[in-house]
Design an enzyme around this catalytic site. Sequence first.
Site, PDB file in Angstrom:
ATOM      1  N   GLY A 145      -5.116   3.600  -0.052  1.00 52.64           N
ATOM      2  CA  GLY A 145      -5.134   2.282   0.571  1.00 52.64           C
ATOM      3  C   GLY A 145      -4.241   1.275  -0.136  1.00 52.64           C
TER       4      GLY A 145
ATOM      5  N   ASN B 282      -3.724   5.397   9.094  1.00 48.70           N
ATOM      6  CA  ASN B 282      -4.888   4.544   9.331  1.00 48.70           C
ATOM      7  C   ASN B 282      -4.444   3.104   9.599  1.00 48.70           C
ATOM      8  OD1 ASN B 282      -7.652   3.954   9.561  1.00 48.70           O
ATOM      9  ND2 ASN B 282      -8.141   5.357   7.880  1.00 48.70           N
TER      10      ASN B 282
ATOM     11  N   ARG C 127      -1.030  12.694 -13.978  1.00 50.57           N
ATOM     12  CA  ARG C 127      -1.160  14.096 -14.363  1.00 50.57           C
ATOM     13  C   ARG C 127      -0.746  14.976 -13.198  1.00 50.57           C
ATOM     14  NH1 ARG C 127      -5.552  16.817 -12.211  1.00 50.57           N
ATOM     15  NH2 ARG C 127      -7.320  15.585 -11.436  1.00 50.57           N
TER      16      ARG C 127
ATOM     17  N   ARG D 124       9.913   4.335  -7.939  1.00 47.75           N
ATOM     18  CA  ARG D 124      10.813   5.424  -8.298  1.00 47.75           C
ATOM     19  C   ARG D 124      10.226   6.742  -7.806  1.00 47.75           C
ATOM     20  NH1 ARG D 124      10.946   4.968 -14.667  1.00 47.75           N
ATOM     21  NH2 ARG D 124      11.300   2.803 -14.032  1.00 47.75           N
TER      22      ARG D 124
ATOM     23  N   HIS E  44      17.220  -6.920   0.305  1.00 49.58           N
ATOM     24  CA  HIS E  44      18.225  -7.979   0.339  1.00 49.58           C
ATOM     25  C   HIS E  44      18.883  -8.087  -1.031  1.00 49.58           C
ATOM     26  CE1 HIS E  44      16.637  -9.409   4.221  1.00 49.58           C
ATOM     27  NE2 HIS E  44      15.453  -9.098   3.711  1.00 49.58           N
TER      28      HIS E  44
ATOM     29  N   ALA F  24      -4.693   4.169  -4.733  1.00 43.93           N
ATOM     30  CA  ALA F  24      -4.769   2.922  -3.970  1.00 43.93           C
ATOM     31  C   ALA F  24      -4.138   1.765  -4.737  1.00 43.93           C
ATOM     32  CB  ALA F  24      -6.228   2.603  -3.643  1.00 43.93           C
TER      33      ALA F  24
END
Length: 390
Positions: free
Chosen positions: A138, A81, A179, A162, A111, A156
């Site tokens: 989002g 999107n 979960r 990780r 960096h 979102a």
Amino acid sequence: MNNIERRDADIAYISDEAIFAEQKVCRRLLQRLNTADADDFETHRAIVRELLGASENASINPPFYCDYGTRIRAGKNLFINYNCTIIDTAIVTIGDNCLFAPNVSLYTAGHPLHPVSRNSLYEFAKPINIGDNVWLGGGVTVLPGVTIGSNSVIGAGSVVTRDIPPWSLAAGNPCRVLRRITEADKPFFYKNERFDSEAWKDILAYEAELKKPKIAVVGYAGSGKSMLAQALAEKYDVPLQHLDCIHWLPGWQERPREESRSLLRTFMDSHYNWVIDGNYHNLLYARRMAEADRIILLEFDRAACLARAVKRALRYHGKCRASIGEGCPEKMDREFADWILYKGRTPQHVARWNALKKRYPDKVTVITDQRELDAFYQKESLRKSREKIR
């Protein structure tokens, strides 16, 4: 080692003129994508195909930003999107059926922490891997070196620092697993709101289609591939494609290769499940073998194949079998016999089948004679019938 080689080796590198030259190609494509008419979906799709290469049915709502495009390895049915950024300095691998909500960012680049090292212009990049059926909500940000397992959902606004295991609902900054996603989640479209009966019926029908297999039937000429393919397609109620129908034009004339490839590509893109019968190394062979859930390899000996082919020619003489191109009446000539006995059994053919068995040991079934073929029909509850006639 130059900086392109250093970058591709995932070690520290400096963005020099050679790297900028690669990025210029991508930026020209992005300029076209991001300035195309908003409702010109065909142009969008064409540019996305050029940008991402081998990805099938990818859709991107511009604006979209990346560094190279060629370093994004996307599977089928990717939807991105608005306002997505993928810094693909290292390889970004995205599986099938992935959804990216607006403002998603994937960063492979970084960096050094110390200012002296950072100001030296050296930077780094680490690959990002996203499995199949992943939904990024989002504003999700994925950092260098992260793997997100298949069938996971990232909430979102999350910052994924990780790895996330498969079948996980994860969210937060830093992102953590909330979960597992289970079968109990299937009937719900939002929180505790269930699908209505009409939608649920569609979902169950879609799930039933997903369970149907893709089967490639390959092997030596005259071994019974077309009849076996017909029986498998009838059992699983899936579309059947005989490659001989694509290869041959009326009068046993060969169809142009690119036209044949286009016809097969359309068939495979249009069907989620299928049975495809035939060898034809130049007709999307690698894709067929990779996508197939099962590969049936018929390795009958020369004498058995020739005897079967002669018997078939007598049975269908002058008729057009449905497994051959239109206007190609059954025949048995010296050229075909030579193919069965010699030209279709070169060391290259043998090496190809051996390579297939080695690469896909878990999905290749080898059948070497009529006794084994009869047992396969019985085990699979396949119905034996004569080939269909046009």
